[in-house]
Design an enzyme around this catalytic site. Sequence first.
Site, PDB file in Angstrom:
ATOM      1  N   ARG A 169     -12.461 -31.282 -20.797  1.00 47.93           N
ATOM      2  CA  ARG A 169     -13.189 -31.457 -19.531  1.00 47.93           C
ATOM      3  C   ARG A 169     -12.977 -30.267 -18.604  1.00 47.93           C
ATOM      4  O   ARG A 169     -13.921 -29.783 -17.976  1.00 47.93           O
ATOM      5  CB  ARG A 169     -12.738 -32.728 -18.804  1.00 47.93           C
ATOM      6  CG  ARG A 169     -13.238 -34.005 -19.415  1.00 47.93           C
ATOM      7  CD  ARG A 169     -12.719 -35.201 -18.654  1.00 47.93           C
ATOM      8  NE  ARG A 169     -11.258 -35.152 -18.587  1.00 47.93           N
ATOM      9  CZ  ARG A 169     -10.511 -35.793 -17.704  1.00 47.93           C
ATOM     10  NH1 ARG A 169     -11.077 -36.549 -16.789  1.00 47.93           N
ATOM     11  NH2 ARG A 169      -9.209 -35.693 -17.724  1.00 47.93           N
ATOM     12  N   ASN A 180     -14.121 -38.378 -19.351  1.00 51.57           N
ATOM     13  CA  ASN A 180     -13.657 -38.980 -20.603  1.00 51.57           C
ATOM     14  C   ASN A 180     -14.250 -40.381 -20.715  1.00 51.57           C
ATOM     15  O   ASN A 180     -14.387 -41.077 -19.721  1.00 51.57           O
ATOM     16  CB  ASN A 180     -12.124 -39.102 -20.615  1.00 51.57           C
ATOM     17  CG  ASN A 180     -11.436 -37.790 -20.904  1.00 51.57           C
ATOM     18  OD1 ASN A 180     -12.034 -36.856 -21.412  1.00 51.57           O
ATOM     19  ND2 ASN A 180     -10.163 -37.725 -20.566  1.00 51.57           N
TER      20      ASN A 180
END
Length: 117
Positions: free
Chosen positions: A46, A64
């Site tokens: 990320r 996520n």
Amino acid sequence: MNVFKKLRNDYVIWHANRVKFPNFRPSIIVRKKVVFSGKVQKVGFRLEIYSIAQRMKLTGWVKNLKDGSVEAELQGEEVKIDFLVNCMRSLKRASVKNMTIIDLPIREAEESFTIVK
């Protein structure tokens, strides 16, 4: 934040800042939802998307998912989104096994890229 996580995050940011961008030809503005599955959590995935997206002035978000995958909505020039997706697919410390890409309507008012917790 524990020491390992800080070291990893520092490395991810360093790595993302070293990605060399080609001379992008202007292209249409699009928004795409991309879901990456495989070994994509706990490897700075990320943060890498966030760092590169910010450098390319894309907007959207990344988060996520509970199933272990990572979902992102990316908005900006199509060639830049394609470049970012290919960068993430070839990332050595992650292992992207599958990707789903869906075209979405553009969000006119969106101005930044964020990591959703």
